[in-house]
Design an enzyme around this catalytic site. Structure first.
Site, PDB file in Angstrom:
ATOM      1  CG  HIS A 116      32.241   4.452  39.307  1.00 46.28           C
ATOM      2  ND1 HIS A 116      31.536   4.306  40.490  1.00 46.28           N
ATOM      3  CD2 HIS A 116      32.061   5.749  38.928  1.00 46.28           C
ATOM      4  CE1 HIS A 116      30.967   5.459  40.815  1.00 46.28           C
ATOM      5  NE2 HIS A 116      31.265   6.348  39.880  1.00 46.28           N
ATOM      6  CD  GLU A 171      30.895  12.883  37.314  1.00 46.52           C
ATOM      7  OE1 GLU A 171      30.889  13.694  36.366  1.00 46.52           O
ATOM      8  OE2 GLU A 171      30.073  11.957  37.428  1.00 46.52           O
TER       9      GLU A 171
END
Length: 472
Positions: free
Chosen positions: A276, A352
């Protein structure tokens, strides 16, 4: 034992002012340059730039030979005396940088020497080149050809440089090492197709998992002090064994090494891995996992997402987009998918790691508050962060299961996976068949692209693009 010399320097035009660093790794017997590193770091002091040059030099040397004896030569009396343990480190900006430098190699492997400035001209030149480039809005580029540095690095780690096109030295070295590894069960007895950095794609034994992720933002946002990897966008010439991990020319065209399949294997399932874009936490190098504040993209992060969207739209190979459920990934994925005319599918397994009580803290703050827990976490993939955090062993099991599910769903297709540092590095490590400690030698920039092609013979081929300075 292999011996390497590092010469490092840093400078600031204003102190503080526009600053940059330079570092060079040398063969002490021949004086040959094995690797160079330089970076413009924005506004900083001389001392900060000098420490960053030291860290970059140490990481470049570790990429060449992690077991080497290292002799550091610098014209900064402050850095030499502090790193030698003779002077205390009092400045708050210096402490985390010194801690980061100290963790690249075991202390016993590194010695320090002060030299006059006139004997540190190579590193000084690199630092000034980096500052000059920064003044023009560019990143520093190596003055030597990457092919030449690759060849030197191959000699430094005693891997014969391959025959092939210029720039293929690192991929060839990785292929030579892979050829010495046992062939996985069920793989054809006659040759694996020649692909860059080939290795078994099957997951490791239970419990194997990546070590601390190096890279800013998600994962450990930089894991300052933990990961001896080449700094993102720093211009470290990828060399030696680590080059198989960090080298590559970006998203390759269809049919180039690592993206095309031999006729008898069929089309691979290709995962293009996109980290990202930046959040507010990324440049601050804070732990940012799935248990924290779930930050959105910053203005820089949004520009990075738009730039990646343009690159992928021009390539025209992405057939589906899958994203982590966290906001920073979904926002990045939506920008890209809109440009490609695709929908975004959210996959929970791509989130994550949860860093528990460490969420939102810098590495230095964790070191101060939870020293014993941090040491355990750095030493074992099975150790979890303080509180409700996830161990990397747990993350590896989750990511490998998600990989297998997506491979079954997207067989023979090219899919963009928008995710985070830890999942990307886990997929890379598993594709290479590398041990957990290999993750200490990888760095992932925000909005960086990687690609893993999974073949029917059980092998995977890897290509990376890690410098995203041009996406800002």
């Amino acid at each position: 034992m292999r011996q390497l010399v590092i010469e490092a320097d840093g400078g600031s035009r204003g102190n503080p002012g526009p600053a940059g660093y330079g570092a060079v790794v040398l063969d002490p017997e021949t004086g040959e340059t094995l690797a160079e590193a330089a970076e413009y770091i924005g506004v900083a002091t001389n001392n900060v730039a000098e420490y960053k040059g030291l860290v970059a030099g140490l990481k470049a040397a570790r990429a060449l030979a992690p077991d080497a004896e290292i002799h550091v030569r610098m014209d900064s009396k402050l850095v030499v005396e502090q790193m030698s343990g003779r002077w205390k480190i009092k400045h708050p900006d210096m402490k985390p940088l010194a801690a980061e430098a100290a963790m690249v190699f075991p202390r016993a492997q590194v010695t320090y020497e002060w030299i006059p400035r006139e004997k540190n001209k190579h590193a000084d030149r690199l630092a000034n080149e980096a500052m000059d480039a920064g003044k023009k809005g560019r990143q520093w580029e190596p003055s030597s050809s990457s092919a030449a540095l690759d060849a030197r690095a191959a000699r430094a780690v005693a891997v014969p440089p391959p025959s092939g096109p210029p720039g293929d030295a690192t991929a060839g070295a990785a292929k030579a090492r892979a050829a010495l590894s046992p062939r996985p069960a069920g793989a054809p007895a006659t040759g694996v197709p020649p692909r860059a950095a080939t290795a078994p794609a099957s997951p490791p034994a239970a419990g194997a998992a990546p070590a601390a992720p190096a890279g800013s933002g998600a994962g450990v946002a930089g894991v300052a002090g933990a990961a001896p990897a080449a700094p993102a966008g720093s211009g470290v010439a990828a060399t030696g064994a680590a080059a198989a991990v960090v080298a590559g020319s970006g998203v390759a065209p269809s049919g180039s090494p690592g993206w095309g399949a031999a006729a008898d294997l069929g089309a691979p399932a290709t995962f293009v891995l996109l980290r990202h874009g930046e959040t507010a936490l990324t440049p601050q190098k804070r732990f940012s996992g799935s248990g924290g504040s779930d930050p959105e993209l910053s203005a820089v992060g949004r520009r990075q997402a738009e730039a990646v969207a343009s690159v992928l739209a021009e390539r025209g190979t992405i057939q589906a987009v899958v994203s982590s459920p966290l906001k920073r990934c979904r926002e990045t994925a939506e920008v890209v998918a809109a440009r490609l005319g695709l929908d975004v599918r959210v996959e929970e397994g791509l989130r994550e790691a949860d860093f528990g009580a460490w969420e939102g803290l810098t590495f230095g703050e964790v070191r101060e508050r939870f020293p014993a827990d941090l040491d355990a976490w750095l030493a074992s993939a099975k150790a979890a962060p303080t509180g409700s955090g996830e161990s990397f062993a747990t993350v590896a099991r989750r990511v490998s299961a998600t990989r297998d599910k997506l491979l079954a769903k997207y067989a023979g297709r090219t899919v963009l996976l928008v995710t985070h540092v830890t999942p990307v590095k886990t997929l890379v490590r598993l594709a290479l068949g590398a041990p957990p400690e290999s993750l200490f030698r990888m760095e992932l920039s925000a909005a960086s692209l990687s690609a893993v092609a999974y073949y029917a013979d059980g092998y995977a081929s890897l290509r990376l693009l890690n410098d995203t300075s041009h996406l800002r």
